[in-house]
Design a protein around this motif. Sequence first.
Motif, PDB file in Angstrom:
ATOM      1  N   PRO A   1       0.856  -1.293  -0.125  1.00  0.00           N
ATOM      2  CA  PRO A   1      -0.050   0.125  -0.175  1.00  0.00           C
ATOM      3  C   PRO A   1       1.089   1.041  -0.039  1.00  0.00           C
ATOM      4  CG  PRO A   1      -0.778  -1.469   1.695  1.00  0.00           C
ATOM      5  CD  PRO A   1       0.549  -1.953   1.242  1.00  0.00           C
ATOM      6  N   ILE A   2       0.571   2.160  -0.523  1.00  0.00           N
ATOM      7  CA  ILE A   2       1.326   3.396  -1.013  1.00  0.00           C
ATOM      8  C   ILE A   2       1.807   3.918   0.574  1.00  0.00           C
ATOM      9  CG2 ILE A   2      -0.483   5.263  -1.519  1.00  0.00           C
ATOM     10  CD1 ILE A   2       2.485   5.596  -3.686  1.00  0.00           C
ATOM     11  N   ALA A   3       0.754   3.930   1.394  1.00  0.00           N
ATOM     12  CA  ALA A   3       1.170   4.531   2.648  1.00  0.00           C
ATOM     13  C   ALA A   3       2.137   3.882   3.386  1.00  0.00           C
ATOM     14  CB  ALA A   3      -0.180   4.452   3.587  1.00  0.00           C
ATOM     15  N   ASP A   4       2.537   2.801   3.170  1.00  0.00           N
ATOM     16  CA  ASP A   4       3.566   2.076   3.741  1.00  0.00           C
ATOM     17  C   ASP A   4       5.034   1.848   2.790  1.00  0.00           C
ATOM     18  OD1 ASP A   4       1.888   1.223   5.754  1.00  0.00           O
ATOM     19  OD2 ASP A   4       1.184  -0.510   4.846  1.00  0.00           O
ATOM     20  N   PHE A   5       4.915   2.621   1.668  1.00  0.00           N
ATOM     21  CA  PHE A   5       5.920   2.408   0.628  1.00  0.00           C
ATOM     22  C   PHE A   5       7.062   3.531   1.156  1.00  0.00           C
ATOM     23  CE2 PHE A   5       8.142   3.673  -3.296  1.00  0.00           C
ATOM     24  CZ  PHE A   5       8.534   2.193  -3.680  1.00  0.00           C
ATOM     25  N   HIS A   6       6.677   4.530   1.189  1.00  0.00           N
ATOM     26  CA  HIS A   6       7.832   5.565   1.599  1.00  0.00           C
ATOM     27  C   HIS A   6       7.761   5.715   3.106  1.00  0.00           C
ATOM     28  CE1 HIS A   6       6.790   7.324  -2.344  1.00  0.00           C
ATOM     29  NE2 HIS A   6       8.007   7.311  -2.762  1.00  0.00           N
ATOM     30  N   ARG A   7       8.973   6.202   3.710  1.00  0.00           N
ATOM     31  CA  ARG A   7       8.966   5.920   5.222  1.00  0.00           C
ATOM     32  C   ARG A   7       9.330   7.145   5.672  1.00  0.00           C
ATOM     33  NH1 ARG A   7      13.822   5.249   6.863  1.00  0.00           N
ATOM     34  NH2 ARG A   7      13.672   4.092   8.791  1.00  0.00           N
ATOM     35  N   LEU A   8       9.326   7.316   7.147  1.00  0.00           N
ATOM     36  CA  LEU A   8       9.856   8.551   7.846  1.00  0.00           C
ATOM     37  C   LEU A   8      11.248   8.555   8.112  1.00  0.00           C
ATOM     38  CD1 LEU A   8       6.642   9.320  10.063  1.00  0.00           C
ATOM     39  CD2 LEU A   8       7.650  10.563   7.975  1.00  0.00           C
ATOM     40  N   PRO A   9      12.031   9.425   8.305  1.00  0.00           N
ATOM     41  CA  PRO A   9      13.427   9.325   8.321  1.00  0.00           C
ATOM     42  C   PRO A   9      13.819   8.580   9.350  1.00  0.00           C
ATOM     43  CG  PRO A   9      12.967  11.525   8.781  1.00  0.00           C
ATOM     44  CD  PRO A   9      11.642  10.790   8.458  1.00  0.00           C
ATOM     45  N   GLY A  10      13.464   8.731  10.654  1.00  0.00           N
ATOM     46  CA  GLY A  10      13.867   8.092  11.995  1.00  0.00           C
ATOM     47  C   GLY A  10      15.110   8.223  12.176  1.00  0.00           C
TER      48      GLY A  10
END
Lengths: 338, 170
Positions: A188-197
Amino acid sequence: MNRFSYLRATSIDEAMREAAADPTARFIAGGTNLIDLMKYNVERPTRLIDITRLPLNGIEETESGGLRLGALVTNDETAFDSRIQDRYPLLASAIQAGASPQLRNAATTGGNLLQRTRCYYFYDPETPCNKREPGTGCPAAFGRNRIHAILGTSDHCIATHPSDMAVAMAALQAIVHVRGPGGERAIPIADFHRLPGEHPEIDNTMLHGEIITSVELPPDGFSRNYTYLKLRDRLSYAFALVSVAAALRMENGTIAQARLALGGVAHKPWRDPAAEAMLQGQPATEDRFRAVADHILKDARGYQDNAFKIDLARRAIVTALSQAASGTPQSQIDKRIQ
Amino acid sequence: MNASRKGSSKLETVPVTLTVNGETKRLEVLPWTILLDLLRDHLKLSGTKKGCDHGQCGACTVLVDGRRLNSCMAFAVMKDGAQITTVEGLARNGDLHPLQQAFIDHDAFQCGYCTPGQICSGVGLIEEGRAHTRDEIREYMSGNICRCGAYTNIVDAIEQVIGADAEAGR
Ligand SMILES: Cc1cc2nc3c(=O)[nH]c(=O)nc-3n(C[C@H](O)[C@H](O)[C@H](O)COP(=O)(O)OP(=O)(O)OC[C@H]3O[C@@H](n4cnc5c(N)ncnc54)[C@H](O)[C@@H]3O)c2cc1C
Ligand code: SF4
Ligand code: FES
Ligand code: FES
């Protein structure tokens, strides 16, 4: 630019196999981001696998009534495809808001999703940068950061993802299909890119050797009540400072369903399901839109040069929701904002 | 320029066939040769200009299989088999392309550096057939920067050709 060996892949399997065998190999599609980064010595692949001859260039109907965009379909083909324009005008509009006609003729679905940040320090190998060289620091946090993020940042990186296309896809809840040595996955696109953390060097959840094969658009394209509002330093051919993709389903003047995604403000297209829920079952009023904007931005943090983005985003959200609710999407030709 | 030449020291060229302005060329190119540099430095077609070398100005615009592209953002090897038209290839039998003539008629340049890119881009735009109004011409020409600011006259020139085409029912 460094030297590299070149392979023109003739099958997806061959491309995957060759990439898996070499950790410094890169796929190349339109080349508009990778070549740019290679010219700055930010990317130094020793092997390039040209995937442009692979059969991933169609737009097809899916069984569920959506559309499947091949990874190699160009941004221009997508934006001007009549099915996309009729059923997913939000996506067509967002793509048209980005880059230039020449670049859109080269840029592909897959490459656009995987384009890297435009952070000035990331682009300059003479400077430290945690994303380019983990552990060296983030000069942007204390330096020039006009184009940087206000949401979801970490002490390690405050970069944004620059894509317009991905912001529309986030609102449409698209699904990214990838294939790799471990088989096929639907992300799902919401899980494709991530936050930098703690790991800003990792932009997304793909694994080395995986190839994007297509992006699936679910049946509901919100084609009646939508807008893509992009604000930037000049009217065209510039990345977003803030952008908003708004998609509403209206029933008798009330909002039955709402989707909102923001660009230019975070390491990924920014969605806030709780804020979207605040719109459900509500009349389309400016008060409500303001409350939603306040909710989305309640944890926003501005840095030296980009604090203005918090206010800009607040107003952009309200304007975009009004445009979507009234069925008057932002024109990407006449740039006046109504 | 010095990195990762470890392994074999021989530079491996790749055979590439390009049709440039109607002429078929069989070439041996190094994989990292940029299309713009191939045109200018190897084929001596210096009409196409290098402005920014990073996709940001449009000076290097050429037509590849009829579509406008930034030649600075393309490896020549990847265009094997393609038909390429540069500004040198637009005239027909000694007659300027109508858009070239329109640029002259409307004084659509000052220093002229962006002009080959503007004209190739404009030819691509006319071919696409999506621009009908001045606003549309402006937006669909936004990939070409003119530092001299000849924009108004560039739009005039393109409008003239689109108008003439429309009258002729093309
Ligand atoms: C001056 C300029 C202005 C721009 N303005 C905008 C803008 O306003 N808005 C915007 O959204 N974008 C903008 N862009 C960015 C542009 O949209 C991207 O460069 C483009 O979408 C990248 O696609 P590509 O096919 O050229 O990718 P490539 O450069 O070919 O590849 C990018 C990355 O993706 C990988 N890759 C490509 N395809 C696949 C695949 N199928 N599977 C796995 N990996 C793959 C490559 O290995 C590489 O790492 C701009 C670019 C420039 C140069
Ligand atoms: S914001 Fe991210 S990409 Fe930019 S310098 Fe900091 S770590 Fe690097
Ligand atoms: S030289 Fe290619 S876009 Fe500027
Ligand atoms: S005429 Fe000088 S840059 Fe356009």
